[in-house]
Scaffold this motif. Structure first.
Motif, PDB file in Angstrom:
ATOM      1  N   THR A 190       0.830  -1.208   0.000  1.00  0.00           N
ATOM      2  CA  THR A 190       0.000   0.000   0.000  1.00  0.00           C
ATOM      3  C   THR A 190       0.864   1.258   0.000  1.00  0.00           C
ATOM      4  O   THR A 190       0.576   2.233  -0.705  1.00  0.00           O
ATOM      5  N   LEU A 191       1.935   1.229   0.778  1.00  0.00           N
ATOM      6  CA  LEU A 191       2.853   2.372   0.818  1.00  0.00           C
ATOM      7  C   LEU A 191       3.545   2.579  -0.524  1.00  0.00           C
ATOM      8  O   LEU A 191       3.742   3.720  -0.963  1.00  0.00           O
ATOM      9  N   ILE A 192       3.908   1.477  -1.183  1.00  0.00           N
ATOM     10  CA  ILE A 192       4.538   1.600  -2.501  1.00  0.00           C
ATOM     11  C   ILE A 192       3.567   2.235  -3.499  1.00  0.00           C
ATOM     12  O   ILE A 192       3.929   3.143  -4.261  1.00  0.00           O
ATOM     13  N   GLY A 193       2.318   1.756  -3.489  1.00  0.00           N
ATOM     14  CA  GLY A 193       1.320   2.346  -4.371  1.00  0.00           C
ATOM     15  C   GLY A 193       1.077   3.812  -4.070  1.00  0.00           C
ATOM     16  O   GLY A 193       0.937   4.639  -4.987  1.00  0.00           O
ATOM     17  N   ASN A 194       1.044   4.146  -2.786  1.00  0.00           N
ATOM     18  CA  ASN A 194       0.854   5.539  -2.392  1.00  0.00           C
ATOM     19  C   ASN A 194       2.036   6.404  -2.821  1.00  0.00           C
ATOM     20  O   ASN A 194       1.861   7.574  -3.201  1.00  0.00           O
ATOM     21  N   PHE A 195       3.235   5.828  -2.797  1.00  0.00           N
ATOM     22  CA  PHE A 195       4.427   6.564  -3.213  1.00  0.00           C
ATOM     23  C   PHE A 195       4.350   6.944  -4.691  1.00  0.00           C
ATOM     24  O   PHE A 195       4.573   8.105  -5.063  1.00  0.00           O
ATOM     25  N   PHE A 196       4.019   5.975  -5.540  1.00  0.00           N
ATOM     26  CA  PHE A 196       3.940   6.264  -6.973  1.00  0.00           C
ATOM     27  C   PHE A 196       2.763   7.189  -7.294  1.00  0.00           C
ATOM     28  O   PHE A 196       2.862   8.046  -8.181  1.00  0.00           O
ATOM     29  N   LEU A 197       1.666   7.029  -6.571  1.00  0.00           N
ATOM     30  CA  LEU A 197       0.538   7.936  -6.769  1.00  0.00           C
ATOM     31  C   LEU A 197       0.911   9.361  -6.366  1.00  0.00           C
ATOM     32  O   LEU A 197       0.540  10.328  -7.044  1.00  0.00           O
ATOM     33  N   SER A 198       1.673   9.488  -5.285  1.00  0.00           N
ATOM     34  CA  SER A 198       2.110  10.815  -4.847  1.00  0.00           C
ATOM     35  C   SER A 198       3.034  11.455  -5.871  1.00  0.00           C
ATOM     36  O   SER A 198       2.958  12.667  -6.123  1.00  0.00           O
ATOM     37  N   LEU A 199       3.918  10.648  -6.474  1.00  0.00           N
ATOM     38  CA  LEU A 199       4.791  11.186  -7.516  1.00  0.00           C
ATOM     39  C   LEU A 199       3.979  11.742  -8.682  1.00  0.00           C
ATOM     40  O   LEU A 199       4.265  12.831  -9.195  1.00  0.00           O
ATOM     41  N   ARG A 200       2.971  10.997  -9.084  1.00  0.00           N
ATOM     42  CA  ARG A 200       2.150  11.443 -10.212  1.00  0.00           C
ATOM     43  C   ARG A 200       1.363  12.709  -9.863  1.00  0.00           C
ATOM     44  O   ARG A 200       1.286  13.646 -10.664  1.00  0.00           O
ATOM     45  N   LEU A 201       0.795  12.740  -8.678  1.00  0.00           N
ATOM     46  CA  LEU A 201       0.030  13.921  -8.266  1.00  0.00           C
ATOM     47  C   LEU A 201       0.933  15.135  -8.096  1.00  0.00           C
ATOM     48  O   LEU A 201       0.558  16.257  -8.460  1.00  0.00           O
ATOM     49  N   ASN A 202       2.125  14.917  -7.549  1.00  0.00           N
ATOM     50  CA  ASN A 202       3.060  16.032  -7.390  1.00  0.00           C
ATOM     51  C   ASN A 202       3.481  16.597  -8.740  1.00  0.00           C
ATOM     52  O   ASN A 202       3.617  17.820  -8.908  1.00  0.00           O
ATOM     53  N   ARG A 203       3.705  15.707  -9.707  1.00  0.00           N
ATOM     54  CA  ARG A 203       4.060  16.176 -11.051  1.00  0.00           C
ATOM     55  C   ARG A 203       2.912  16.972 -11.663  1.00  0.00           C
ATOM     56  O   ARG A 203       3.114  18.002 -12.304  1.00  0.00           O
ATOM     57  N   PHE A 204       1.691  16.497 -11.434  1.00  0.00           N
ATOM     58  CA  PHE A 204       0.511  17.197 -11.958  1.00  0.00           C
ATOM     59  C   PHE A 204       0.399  18.594 -11.349  1.00  0.00           C
ATOM     60  O   PHE A 204       0.155  19.582 -12.053  1.00  0.00           O
ATOM     61  N   VAL A 205       0.595  18.679 -10.038  1.00  0.00           N
ATOM     62  CA  VAL A 205       0.511  19.976  -9.361  1.00  0.00           C
ATOM     63  C   VAL A 205       1.628  20.898  -9.828  1.00  0.00           C
ATOM     64  O   VAL A 205       1.418  22.101 -10.059  1.00  0.00           O
ATOM     65  N   THR A 206       2.833  20.338  -9.992  1.00  0.00           N
ATOM     66  CA  THR A 206       3.964  21.149 -10.437  1.00  0.00           C
ATOM     67  C   THR A 206       3.718  21.738 -11.816  1.00  0.00           C
ATOM     68  O   THR A 206       4.005  22.916 -12.070  1.00  0.00           O
ATOM     69  N   GLN A 207       3.180  20.926 -12.720  1.00  0.00           N
ATOM     70  CA  GLN A 207       2.911  21.408 -14.078  1.00  0.00           C
ATOM     71  C   GLN A 207       1.897  22.545 -14.085  1.00  0.00           C
ATOM     72  O   GLN A 207       2.075  23.552 -14.775  1.00  0.00           O
ATOM     73  N   HIS A 208       0.831  22.402 -13.326  1.00  0.00           N
ATOM     74  CA  HIS A 208      -0.253  23.374 -13.387  1.00  0.00           C
ATOM     75  C   HIS A 208      -0.018  24.585 -12.482  1.00  0.00           C
ATOM     76  O   HIS A 208      -0.690  25.610 -12.652  1.00  0.00           O
ATOM     77  N   MET A 209       0.903  24.461 -11.540  1.00  0.00           N
ATOM     78  CA  MET A 209       1.180  25.592 -10.658  1.00  0.00           C
ATOM     79  C   MET A 209       2.381  26.409 -11.110  1.00  0.00           C
ATOM     80  O   MET A 209       2.675  27.448 -10.523  1.00  0.00           O
ATOM     81  N   GLU A 210       3.067  25.952 -12.137  1.00  0.00           N
ATOM     82  CA  GLU A 210       4.232  26.704 -12.616  1.00  0.00           C
ATOM     83  C   GLU A 210       3.867  28.104 -13.096  1.00  0.00           C
ATOM     84  O   GLU A 210       4.583  29.069 -12.788  1.00  0.00           O
ATOM     85  N   PRO A 211       2.760  28.299 -13.854  1.00  0.00           N
ATOM     86  CA  PRO A 211       2.381  29.677 -14.222  1.00  0.00           C
ATOM     87  C   PRO A 211       2.078  30.553 -13.006  1.00  0.00           C
ATOM     88  O   PRO A 211       2.408  31.744 -12.992  1.00  0.00           O
ATOM     89  N   VAL A 212       1.458  29.956 -11.993  1.00  0.00           N
ATOM     90  CA  VAL A 212       1.168  30.719 -10.775  1.00  0.00           C
ATOM     91  C   VAL A 212       2.467  31.113 -10.081  1.00  0.00           C
ATOM     92  O   VAL A 212       2.616  32.243  -9.597  1.00  0.00           O
ATOM     93  N   GLU A 213       3.422  30.188 -10.050  1.00  0.00           N
ATOM     94  CA  GLU A 213       4.720  30.484  -9.449  1.00  0.00           C
ATOM     95  C   GLU A 213       5.431  31.592 -10.214  1.00  0.00           C
ATOM     96  O   GLU A 213       6.082  32.462  -9.621  1.00  0.00           O
ATOM     97  N   SER A 214       5.304  31.580 -11.538  1.00  0.00           N
ATOM     98  CA  SER A 214       5.918  32.628 -12.354  1.00  0.00           C
ATOM     99  C   SER A 214       5.308  33.990 -12.043  1.00  0.00           C
ATOM    100  O   SER A 214       6.024  34.993 -11.911  1.00  0.00           O
TER     101      SER A 214
END
Length: 226
Positions: A190-214
């Motif tokens: 379960t922790l392994i699955g949560n780890f990979f899911l967190s990576l995907r969600l973090n990448r999604f947030v990073t992509q969409h929040m980059e304009p806001v950060e700019s």
């Protein structure tokens, strides 16, 4: 063909995200090497010692609660009274351990802040004038202040939440695995699955929040110019 291009783009984006994570890790290692001295390392070791003791005591609390409930159910005064005394002792001892953990956490934070200010001035003024003229757009007070704020937020997150959460997870997982290996295996996957899911969600947030950060950086520069 379009699906292949999208898949290639997604994998490329994922690779870039993992590469950026590696760069972030390297930056944190550099910050640790530059801004954490031997005195602070000693404080951090004490934090780990007291935090481990505190978490171990907290794991005894559920067992004492179960013992007390069993004592009441079986009408066993010895179990019930022993559980109450044990709960009181774990509360007092746990509070003492948490106080010591917080004490060394504050000392670590203060020492790190002092060291960061000292090393930033040393690194900044050690650069020659030509580099300052060449990198004038980067070596600004606003950028340095932003970097300092990011570093401060990261170290506070690690000191006030990261260490305690990590130790709680590791100790709880270890105790669960000892008591029930099957449950331990289930939680592990379960922790392994949560780890990979967190990576995907973090990448999604990073992509969409980059304009806001700019926009935030632009606003920060404009405020600094005023």
């Amino acid at each position: 063909m379009k699906e292949t291009e999208n898949s290639h783009k997604d994998s490329s984006t994922t690779f870039k995200y993992l590469k950026s994570m590696k760069e972030t890790y390297d930056i944190l290692r550099w910050c640790w090497k530059q801004f954490v001295n031997e005195k602070s390392n000693g404080f951090i070791k004490r934090i780990f010692i007291w935090a481990i003791l505190s978490r171990v005591v907290s794991l005894v609390y559920p067992w004492l609660m179960g013992l007390g409930i069993d004592g009441l159910y079986l009408h066993n005064k010895t179990y019930a009274i022993g559980a109450l005394v044990g709960i009181w002792l774990t509360y007092v001892i746990g509070s003492l351990f948490e106080w010591r953990t917080g004490h060394f956490t504050e000392l670590t934070l203060g020492e790190n802040m002092r060291m960061v200010e000292k090393r930033i001035n040393e690194l900044f003024f050690s650069k020659n004038l030509g580099l300052h003229l060449e990198e004038g757009g980067l070596l600004t007070q606003e950028n340095m202040e932003k970097g300092w704020n990011h570093l401060d937020s990261v170290q506070k997150a690690l000191l006030f939440g990261g260490i305690d959460s990590s130790l709680s997870l590791i100790l709880s997982f270890g105790m669960l695995t000892i008591l029930s290996p099957v449950c331990g295996v289930i939680i592990f996957f379960t922790l392994i699955g949560n780890f990979f899911l967190s990576l995907r969600l973090n990448r999604f947030v990073t992509q969409h929040m980059e304009p806001v950060e700019s926009l935030f950086r632009k606003l920060h520069r404009k405020r600094g110019e005023r």
